[in-house]
Design a protein around this motif. Structure first.
Motif, PDB file in Angstrom:
ATOM      1  N   ALA A   7      19.749  21.157 -61.300  1.00  0.00           N
ATOM      2  CA  ALA A   7      19.430  19.781 -60.942  1.00  0.00           C
ATOM      3  C   ALA A   7      19.158  18.906 -62.160  1.00  0.00           C
ATOM      4  O   ALA A   7      19.238  17.692 -62.076  1.00  0.00           O
ATOM      5  CB  ALA A   7      18.222  19.762 -60.019  1.00  0.00           C
ATOM      6  N   ARG A   8      18.835  19.507 -63.312  1.00  0.00           N
ATOM      7  CA  ARG A   8      18.484  18.711 -64.494  1.00  0.00           C
ATOM      8  C   ARG A   8      19.731  18.353 -65.290  1.00  0.00           C
ATOM      9  O   ARG A   8      20.551  19.204 -65.594  1.00  0.00           O
ATOM     10  CB  ARG A   8      17.507  19.475 -65.373  1.00  0.00           C
ATOM     11  CG  ARG A   8      16.183  19.679 -64.675  1.00  0.00           C
ATOM     12  CD  ARG A   8      15.030  19.845 -65.601  1.00  0.00           C
ATOM     13  NE  ARG A   8      14.530  18.651 -66.217  1.00  0.00           N
ATOM     14  CZ  ARG A   8      13.778  17.730 -65.624  1.00  0.00           C
ATOM     15  NH1 ARG A   8      13.482  17.844 -64.365  1.00  0.00           N
ATOM     16  NH2 ARG A   8      13.332  16.698 -66.273  1.00  0.00           N
ATOM     17  N   THR A  36      16.088  13.839 -70.130  1.00  0.00           N
ATOM     18  CA  THR A  36      16.610  14.586 -68.987  1.00  0.00           C
ATOM     19  C   THR A  36      15.967  14.054 -67.716  1.00  0.00           C
ATOM     20  O   THR A  36      14.873  13.494 -67.749  1.00  0.00           O
ATOM     21  CB  THR A  36      16.309  16.093 -69.101  1.00  0.00           C
ATOM     22  OG1 THR A  36      14.907  16.280 -69.176  1.00  0.00           O
ATOM     23  CG2 THR A  36      16.989  16.698 -70.306  1.00  0.00           C
ATOM     24  N   LYS A  37      16.677  14.223 -66.620  1.00  0.00           N
ATOM     25  CA  LYS A  37      16.113  13.844 -65.327  1.00  0.00           C
ATOM     26  C   LYS A  37      16.571  14.838 -64.280  1.00  0.00           C
ATOM     27  O   LYS A  37      17.583  15.524 -64.447  1.00  0.00           O
ATOM     28  CB  LYS A  37      16.498  12.425 -64.944  1.00  0.00           C
ATOM     29  CG  LYS A  37      17.898  12.259 -64.406  1.00  0.00           C
ATOM     30  CD  LYS A  37      18.096  10.873 -63.828  1.00  0.00           C
ATOM     31  CE  LYS A  37      19.443  10.772 -63.141  1.00  0.00           C
ATOM     32  NZ  LYS A  37      19.641   9.480 -62.512  1.00  0.00           N
ATOM     33  N   ASN A  38      15.823  14.901 -63.203  1.00  0.00           N
ATOM     34  CA  ASN A  38      16.159  15.770 -62.088  1.00  0.00           C
ATOM     35  C   ASN A  38      16.995  14.966 -61.099  1.00  0.00           C
ATOM     36  O   ASN A  38      16.544  13.950 -60.577  1.00  0.00           O
ATOM     37  CB  ASN A  38      14.881  16.290 -61.433  1.00  0.00           C
ATOM     38  CG  ASN A  38      15.155  17.403 -60.464  1.00  0.00           C
ATOM     39  OD1 ASN A  38      16.179  17.405 -59.788  1.00  0.00           O
ATOM     40  ND2 ASN A  38      14.240  18.349 -60.386  1.00  0.00           N
ATOM     41  N   ARG A  39      18.219  15.413 -60.875  1.00  0.00           N
ATOM     42  CA  ARG A  39      19.140  14.697 -59.988  1.00  0.00           C
ATOM     43  C   ARG A  39      18.631  14.609 -58.556  1.00  0.00           C
ATOM     44  O   ARG A  39      18.857  13.620 -57.871  1.00  0.00           O
ATOM     45  CB  ARG A  39      20.476  15.428 -59.957  1.00  0.00           C
ATOM     46  CG  ARG A  39      21.590  14.696 -60.576  1.00  0.00           C
ATOM     47  CD  ARG A  39      22.867  15.412 -60.342  1.00  0.00           C
ATOM     48  NE  ARG A  39      22.842  16.731 -60.960  1.00  0.00           N
ATOM     49  CZ  ARG A  39      23.898  17.375 -61.396  1.00  0.00           C
ATOM     50  NH1 ARG A  39      25.077  16.833 -61.274  1.00  0.00           N
ATOM     51  NH2 ARG A  39      23.810  18.552 -61.937  1.00  0.00           N
ATOM     52  N   LYS A  40      17.928  15.641 -58.107  1.00  0.00           N
ATOM     53  CA  LYS A  40      17.456  15.668 -56.721  1.00  0.00           C
ATOM     54  C   LYS A  40      16.294  14.707 -56.498  1.00  0.00           C
ATOM     55  O   LYS A  40      16.215  14.046 -55.468  1.00  0.00           O
ATOM     56  CB  LYS A  40      17.034  17.082 -56.339  1.00  0.00           C
ATOM     57  CG  LYS A  40      18.188  18.046 -56.281  1.00  0.00           C
ATOM     58  CD  LYS A  40      17.733  19.433 -55.926  1.00  0.00           C
ATOM     59  CE  LYS A  40      18.895  20.403 -55.942  1.00  0.00           C
ATOM     60  NZ  LYS A  40      18.459  21.783 -55.704  1.00  0.00           N
ATOM     61  N   ASN A  41      15.378  14.616 -57.469  1.00  0.00           N
ATOM     62  CA  ASN A  41      14.206  13.754 -57.311  1.00  0.00           C
ATOM     63  C   ASN A  41      14.505  12.291 -57.590  1.00  0.00           C
ATOM     64  O   ASN A  41      13.918  11.402 -56.976  1.00  0.00           O
ATOM     65  CB  ASN A  41      13.079  14.217 -58.237  1.00  0.00           C
ATOM     66  CG  ASN A  41      12.566  15.583 -57.859  1.00  0.00           C
ATOM     67  OD1 ASN A  41      12.758  16.035 -56.740  1.00  0.00           O
ATOM     68  ND2 ASN A  41      11.926  16.242 -58.801  1.00  0.00           N
TER      69      ASN A  41
END
Length: 65
Positions: A7-8, A36-41
């Motif tokens: 997800a990251r 970086t970011k979490n695609r799901k959140n």
């Protein structure tokens, strides 16, 4: 066995002040941060307040492609 990407993801943040045509800027160029970011959140694009050395103050940095 290989794992999926997860997800990251790595993103690039660019200063919003670069889009303005302000003559009073001392330096010219584009300043970018990577993060970086979490695609799901956070499926939407991110805006963060970061320090821009060209403006010499904190500005909004937006995620670019």
């Amino acid at each position: 066995m290989s794992k999926s990407k997860g997800a990251r993801i790595v993103i690039t943040l660019e200063c919003c002040c670069r889009n303005l045509n302000n003559i009073t800027k001392k330096k010219s160029g584009i300043f970018r941060y990577t993060s970086t970011k979490n695609r799901k959140n956070t499926p939407n694009r991110i805006e963060l307040m970061k320090f821009c050395p060209y403006c010499n103050k904190h500005q909004k940095f937006r995620e670019i492609k």
